[in-house]
Design a protein around this motif. Sequence first.
Motif, PDB file in Angstrom:
ATOM      1  N   VAL A  77       0.843  -1.196   0.000  1.00 24.68           N
ATOM      2  CA  VAL A  77       0.000   0.000   0.000  1.00 24.68           C
ATOM      3  C   VAL A  77       0.879   1.247   0.000  1.00 24.68           C
ATOM      4  N   VAL A  78       0.293   2.341  -0.459  1.00 20.16           N
ATOM      5  CA  VAL A  78       0.987   3.638  -0.499  1.00 20.16           C
ATOM      6  C   VAL A  78       0.071   4.675   0.140  1.00 20.16           C
ATOM      7  N   ASP A  79       0.394   5.078   1.363  1.00 25.76           N
ATOM      8  CA  ASP A  79      -0.423   6.050   2.101  1.00 25.76           C
ATOM      9  C   ASP A  79      -1.916   5.716   2.008  1.00 25.76           C
ATOM     10  N   PRO A  80      -2.300   4.512   2.412  1.00 23.92           N
ATOM     11  CA  PRO A  80      -3.696   4.088   2.218  1.00 23.92           C
ATOM     12  C   PRO A  80      -4.663   4.801   3.154  1.00 23.92           C
ATOM     13  N   SER A  81      -5.892   4.969   2.693  1.00 24.80           N
ATOM     14  CA  SER A  81      -6.951   5.525   3.534  1.00 24.80           C
ATOM     15  C   SER A  81      -7.427   4.455   4.510  1.00 24.80           C
ATOM     16  N   ASP A  82      -8.085   4.899   5.572  1.00 24.90           N
ATOM     17  CA  ASP A  82      -8.664   3.952   6.523  1.00 24.90           C
ATOM     18  C   ASP A  82      -9.684   3.050   5.830  1.00 24.90           C
ATOM     19  N   GLU A  83     -10.414   3.619   4.858  1.00 23.96           N
ATOM     20  CA  GLU A  83     -11.438   2.847   4.142  1.00 23.96           C
ATOM     21  C   GLU A  83     -10.804   1.714   3.339  1.00 23.96           C
ATOM     22  N   LEU A  84      -9.691   2.012   2.659  1.00 25.80           N
ATOM     23  CA  LEU A  84      -9.029   0.981   1.873  1.00 25.80           C
ATOM     24  C   LEU A  84      -8.460  -0.106   2.779  1.00 25.80           C
ATOM     25  N   VAL A  85      -7.854   0.299   3.866  1.00 27.29           N
ATOM     26  CA  VAL A  85      -7.293  -0.680   4.809  1.00 27.29           C
ATOM     27  C   VAL A  85      -8.393  -1.606   5.322  1.00 27.29           C
ATOM     28  N   ALA A  86      -9.530  -1.033   5.689  1.00 30.66           N
ATOM     29  CA  ALA A  86     -10.635  -1.838   6.204  1.00 30.66           C
ATOM     30  C   ALA A  86     -11.143  -2.815   5.144  1.00 30.66           C
ATOM     31  N   GLU A  87     -11.207  -2.350   3.906  1.00 37.29           N
ATOM     32  CA  GLU A  87     -11.688  -3.207   2.822  1.00 37.29           C
ATOM     33  C   GLU A  87     -10.710  -4.353   2.562  1.00 37.29           C
ATOM     34  N   ILE A  88      -9.420  -4.052   2.581  1.00 35.40           N
ATOM     35  CA  ILE A  88      -8.426  -5.108   2.393  1.00 35.40           C
ATOM     36  C   ILE A  88      -8.540  -6.131   3.518  1.00 35.40           C
ATOM     37  N   ARG A  89      -8.592  -5.643   4.735  1.00 38.23           N
ATOM     38  CA  ARG A  89      -8.669  -6.548   5.891  1.00 38.23           C
ATOM     39  C   ARG A  89      -9.884  -7.467   5.824  1.00 38.23           C
ATOM     40  N   SER A  90     -11.000  -6.934   5.360  1.00 39.70           N
ATOM     41  CA  SER A  90     -12.247  -7.705   5.369  1.00 39.70           C
ATOM     42  C   SER A  90     -12.296  -8.759   4.268  1.00 39.70           C
ATOM     43  N   GLN A  91     -11.446  -8.612   3.239  1.00 38.91           N
ATOM     44  CA  GLN A  91     -11.574  -9.504   2.085  1.00 38.91           C
ATOM     45  C   GLN A  91     -10.339 -10.343   1.783  1.00 38.91           C
ATOM     46  N   VAL A  92      -9.184  -9.921   2.264  1.00 38.41           N
ATOM     47  CA  VAL A  92      -7.943 -10.537   1.798  1.00 38.41           C
ATOM     48  C   VAL A  92      -7.152 -11.138   2.959  1.00 38.41           C
ATOM     49  N   ARG A  93      -6.610 -12.305   2.721  1.00 34.99           N
ATOM     50  CA  ARG A  93      -5.641 -12.867   3.672  1.00 34.99           C
ATOM     51  C   ARG A  93      -4.342 -12.080   3.558  1.00 34.99           C
ATOM     52  N   VAL A  94      -4.005 -11.334   4.583  1.00 35.93           N
ATOM     53  CA  VAL A  94      -2.768 -10.555   4.588  1.00 35.93           C
ATOM     54  C   VAL A  94      -1.834 -11.112   5.654  1.00 35.93           C
ATOM     55  N   ASP A  95      -0.722 -11.636   5.222  1.00 40.99           N
ATOM     56  CA  ASP A  95       0.274 -12.172   6.155  1.00 40.99           C
ATOM     57  C   ASP A  95       1.312 -11.126   6.537  1.00 40.99           C
ATOM     58  N   ILE A  96       1.562 -10.185   5.622  1.00 38.62           N
ATOM     59  CA  ILE A  96       2.538  -9.121   5.850  1.00 38.62           C
ATOM     60  C   ILE A  96       2.039  -7.861   5.153  1.00 38.62           C
ATOM     61  N   TRP A  97       2.186  -6.707   5.815  1.00 38.38           N
ATOM     62  CA  TRP A  97       1.907  -5.427   5.177  1.00 38.38           C
ATOM     63  C   TRP A  97       3.220  -4.829   4.691  1.00 38.38           C
ATOM     64  N   GLN A  98       3.155  -4.172   3.530  1.00 36.67           N
ATOM     65  CA  GLN A  98       4.331  -3.506   2.951  1.00 36.67           C
ATOM     66  C   GLN A  98       3.960  -2.061   2.643  1.00 36.67           C
ATOM     67  N   PHE A  99       4.691  -1.135   3.251  1.00 42.01           N
ATOM     68  CA  PHE A  99       4.381   0.290   3.119  1.00 42.01           C
ATOM     69  C   PHE A  99       5.407   0.984   2.232  1.00 42.01           C
ATOM     70  N   HIS A 100       4.904   1.655   1.196  1.00 41.00           N
ATOM     71  CA  HIS A 100       5.782   2.292   0.212  1.00 41.00           C
ATOM     72  C   HIS A 100       5.644   3.806   0.147  1.00 41.00           C
ATOM     73  N   GLY A 101       4.772   4.367   0.962  1.00 38.44           N
ATOM     74  CA  GLY A 101       4.546   5.805   0.874  1.00 38.44           C
ATOM     75  C   GLY A 101       5.282   6.585   1.938  1.00 38.44           C
ATOM     76  N   ASN A 102       4.615   7.617   2.442  1.00 34.20           N
ATOM     77  CA  ASN A 102       5.201   8.476   3.478  1.00 34.20           C
ATOM     78  C   ASN A 102       4.628   8.151   4.854  1.00 34.20           C
ATOM     79  N   GLU A 103       4.178   6.931   5.029  1.00 31.61           N
ATOM     80  CA  GLU A 103       3.591   6.533   6.300  1.00 31.61           C
ATOM     81  C   GLU A 103       4.629   6.644   7.432  1.00 31.61           C
TER      82      GLU A 103
END
Length: 227
Positions: free
Chosen positions: A69-95
């Motif tokens: 993800v790149v500086d994701p919104s709370d809405e996008l994060v919530a949508e990813i969490r609800s639908q996708v198996r995420v084992d690791i998060w990778q941050f590429h923005g200015n987080e």
Amino acid sequence: MGLLQRQNGYTNIKICGLSKPQDMMTANTLTIEAVGLVFFPPSPRYVTPQQALQLTSILNDQIEVVALVVDPSDELVAEIRSQVRVDIWQFHGNESAKRCAEIAQSTPWMKAARIDHQFSLQDFCLEYNECAAWILDAVVEGYGGGGQTFNWQLIPEIWIKENAHRVVLSGGLNSHNVAEAIAYFQPLGVDISSGVEITRGNKDPNLMQQFVDAVRLTDQFNSFKGS
């Protein structure tokens, strides 16, 4: 074994930017630790959470899923969490490190460093010391996947010796230069995207296999040399 687990003489592999069912079917045939899904709309490798759900349903459970993800919104994060198996998060923005930890919660996370002459490795490592791994990448338009290496000599040798176990090396890797990259960094893992594509965003099964073969042969050679 997972992407963030280190084993002497073995280089973990992540293939990033998979976006089609065929990509996942190919991944299932390879000795890799992780695949990366890009949740960044400007990228030619972008997938929606709904598409990611379909893709991960094809993937072998033994292969980890990394959400880029790149500086994701709370809405996008919530949508990813609800639908996708995420084992690791990778941050590429200015987080910030705090923001990364808030998003990842109990899931391991990695932070990308875009290396050039202006980059302060010391400041970066201090700020993101709590992450599971640092991704060393090149400065390119579009946050990764540009097929360009950075100047490896910008990373001090003493830093490499102390921190290689936390490095996932990225930026312009391919089957021709990955042996040299492993020799130089001895990283926890390597991360490839454009180096296994025939056109931007379109993975090639043969190139994927060639890259994995190159890494595994390098590991075998280094193990033999050290024995």
